[in-house]
Design an enzyme around this catalytic site. Sequence first.
Site, PDB file in Angstrom:
ATOM      1  N   SER A 120       0.816  -1.207   0.000  1.00 47.74           N
ATOM      2  CA  SER A 120       0.000   0.000   0.000  1.00 47.74           C
ATOM      3  C   SER A 120       0.852   1.260   0.000  1.00 47.74           C
ATOM      4  O   SER A 120       0.317   2.361  -0.161  1.00 47.74           O
ATOM      5  CB  SER A 120      -0.919   0.016   1.229  1.00 47.74           C
ATOM      6  OG  SER A 120      -0.146   0.021   2.423  1.00 47.74           O
ATOM      7  N   HIS A 141      -2.889  -3.153  -5.745  1.00 49.89           N
ATOM      8  CA  HIS A 141      -3.231  -2.705  -4.397  1.00 49.89           C
ATOM      9  C   HIS A 141      -4.719  -2.889  -4.148  1.00 49.89           C
ATOM     10  O   HIS A 141      -5.546  -2.133  -4.650  1.00 49.89           O
ATOM     11  CB  HIS A 141      -2.820  -1.238  -4.221  1.00 49.89           C
ATOM     12  CG  HIS A 141      -3.132  -0.696  -2.862  1.00 49.89           C
ATOM     13  ND1 HIS A 141      -3.425   0.625  -2.634  1.00 49.89           N
ATOM     14  CD2 HIS A 141      -3.215  -1.317  -1.645  1.00 49.89           C
ATOM     15  CE1 HIS A 141      -3.672   0.797  -1.347  1.00 49.89           C
ATOM     16  NE2 HIS A 141      -3.549  -0.358  -0.723  1.00 49.89           N
ATOM     17  N   GLU A 153      -6.010  -0.728  -7.317  1.00 44.87           N
ATOM     18  CA  GLU A 153      -5.033   0.115  -8.001  1.00 44.87           C
ATOM     19  C   GLU A 153      -4.028  -0.778  -8.715  1.00 44.87           C
ATOM     20  O   GLU A 153      -3.417  -1.660  -8.095  1.00 44.87           O
ATOM     21  CB  GLU A 153      -4.315   1.023  -7.004  1.00 44.87           C
ATOM     22  CG  GLU A 153      -5.196   2.122  -6.440  1.00 44.87           C
ATOM     23  CD  GLU A 153      -4.480   3.034  -5.466  1.00 44.87           C
ATOM     24  OE1 GLU A 153      -4.625   4.262  -5.582  1.00 44.87           O
ATOM     25  OE2 GLU A 153      -3.769   2.507  -4.581  1.00 44.87           O
TER      26      GLU A 153
END
Length: 285
Positions: A120, A141, A153
């Site tokens: 992250s 992510h 993501e």
Amino acid sequence: MKPIATVGVVGSGTMGRGIAESALQAGLQVILHDSSPDALSAARKQIEANLHRSVGKGQLPAQEASEYLGALDPAADMGALAGCQLVIEAVPEVLEVKLSVLAALEESVAGDVLIATNTSSIPITRLARALGHPDRFIGLHFFNPVPRMPLVEVIRAVHSSDATVAAARQFVAEALGKTPLVIEDRPGFVVNALLIPFLLAAARMLDSGYAEAEAIDDGMTLGCGHPMGPLKLADFIGLDVVCAAADAMYAQSPDPALVVPNNLRRLVDAGQLGAKTGRGFYDHR
């Protein structure tokens, strides 16, 4: 591109379990690897409990839940990942640990297997240093709780090939049915670049005595329509996770908005990490 049918997940903690469960509910075969047999057993029990809960709520037929669980293969030996088409690393947010795991992972899988990290906050390009073939490496992510959160993501590292990016995007959109947000490798990516300073600002407001925790959270839920206030959200995410993300982002870009306030740091030092330990900004016991 050939659709991905078998996914490996390295790490059976909260995020690893969630990624594995999402892949199972997408009809994929999942190899869940962890060096701890006890952690693997706990992860399987948690996934089974989650599936049974969905059955009890009428959200999932019992037969499908049984089939999903049957497609889960817990494996303490990393060699079991050899037959995967995509392997997602989801071990703790410690650079040295991730580098070591990724290096071992590359040696365990075929040369055309996609390798992803669920970090992250650590730069994807920095993690790519562990690999001999960084062109097949990318960031994926996910957000917690993974089965319910619709966004992933997709972070392109400097060396990520166009084919790798396209395959990762296709996997997220078509296999998992989630929304892929394809972005470049920047501190905090998109979500955390916005979220972490917001959470720290709320903790800083509390630390200064500007307002009580409930008032800060009510201001954002009742005044701005947020589903959860920033301090409760920080507790839900994990205060240690928030601090680690802030520190990693600050190391890349020394923005004062990323400095962890004293109250938050002290809670983490005391082991009061939020909902998962029973106490954080709030008492969850």
